[in-house]
Design a protein around this motif. Structure first.
Motif, short mmCIF file in Angstrom:
data_model
loop_
_atom_site.label_atom_id
_atom_site.label_comp_id
_atom_site.label_asym_id
_atom_site.label_seq_id
_atom_site.Cartn_x
_atom_site.Cartn_y
_atom_site.Cartn_z
N PRO A 38 -5.88 0.64 2.59
CA PRO A 38 -5.65 -0.37 3.64
C PRO A 38 -6.73 -0.40 4.71
O PRO A 38 -6.77 -1.33 5.52
N GLN B 90 -7.62 -2.35 8.41
CA GLN B 90 -6.16 -2.22 8.44
C GLN B 90 -5.50 -3.24 9.35
O GLN B 90 -4.30 -3.48 9.24
N LYS C 282 0.50 -9.07 7.06
CA LYS C 282 0.82 -7.66 6.85
C LYS C 282 2.06 -7.28 7.67
O LYS C 282 2.17 -7.62 8.85
N VAL D 102 -4.76 -3.49 -2.04
CA VAL D 102 -4.58 -2.93 -0.70
C VAL D 102 -4.36 -1.42 -0.80
O VAL D 102 -3.81 -0.80 0.11
N ASP E 176 0.84 -1.19 0.00
CA ASP E 176 0.00 0.00 0.00
C ASP E 176 0.88 1.25 0.00
O ASP E 176 2.12 1.16 0.03
#
Length: 254
Positions: free
Chosen positions: A79, A97, A54, A76, A37
């Motif tokens: 996010p 997120q 992530k 993404v 992202d």
């Protein structure tokens, strides 16, 4: 005890600065998809256990999502609202997120067989319905069909698609095609190894196995490539490349 490797972030600038982060060797080697992202976060998807993990820009794990079925992560880029689609389950899901589920949209009771989905925003999704051979714009918040477009394509060959500015962009096993809302094919270009489409403002990018292409006025232009790469991706400022046991980062040159 798991081995650790270093993810090398190689920044192609005048100083050729380098930054190294520790990472789980096995997790990186088994990565099937890479996403980044615009906040520097990195997402690694594994087919082995259908997990999405992530990491922040320092390589610290920020969350992990364990799925029971294969899901396709659309993007993404936002996010706070990450859309995914499972062709197996015929379900659309959104995650925040922290990779916590925000919403599930079950498509089985409303449509035939959906091959692919493109979430336009937090209200509308475009669906490729193989059973009716139509592209459907569906308001999933109100459970209403907003648009219904006949589309004569080979649905089983579609790898990804998106809809923007009244045009439909489709990547198949062998082509990139562009249609209008009258179901007219405006462009068809030979294209091998296309995996995903990405839109940044009015620019459309095609992410391939080891290259990134820009679609521009009926042509594709290769803007980044690494023949030795296993996976590539981009955000608005960087290209990301997995090759060997490393993840390399290169700047986008405007």
């Amino acid at each position: 005890m798991k081995r650790l490797i270093y993810i090398l972030f190689f920044i192609c600038c005048t100083a050729h600065a380098q930054h190294i982060l520790p990472m789980d060797t096995l997790h990186l080697l088994e990565t099937k998809e890479l996403f980044a992202d615009d906040y520097g976060n990195i997402y690694l998807y594994r087919n082995k256990d259908f997990s999405l993990t992530k990491y922040d820009s320092l390589g610290i794990q920020k969350g992990r999502l364990m799925l029971t079925l294969p899901f396709r992560i659309q993007s993404v880029q936002n996010p706070l609202n990450i859309p995914t689609f499972s062709e197996n389950a015929q379900v659309l899901r959104f995650y925040d997120q922290n990779l916590n589920e925000i919403q599930t949209v079950d498509l089985r009771n409303h449509f035939g067989y959906i091959r692919a989905a493109y979430a336009e925003d937090q209200q509308f999704v475009w669906l490729l319905d193989d059973s009716t051979k139509r592209l459907i714009r569906y308001n999933f918040q109100e459970n209403k069909t907003a648009q219904n477009i006949p589309l004569n394509i080979e649905y089983e060959t579609v790898r990804d698609f998106l809809v923007f500015n009244s045009l439909i962009y489709i990547v198949t096993d062998k082509h990139l095609a562009v249609y209008n809302f009258k179901s007219e094919k405006l462009v068809e270009l030979p294209f091998q190894n296309g995996k995903r489409l990405r839109r940044e403002n009015d620019r459309i990018y095609i992410i391939a196995d080891n290259a990134v292409w820009l679609y521009n006025e009926g042509q594709t232009v290769r803007i980044f490539s690494d023949p030795t790469a296993a996976i590539v991706d981009k955000n608005s400022t960087r290209y990301f490349v997995i090759k060997g046991n490393n993840l390399y980062l290169y700047p986008v040159k405007n």
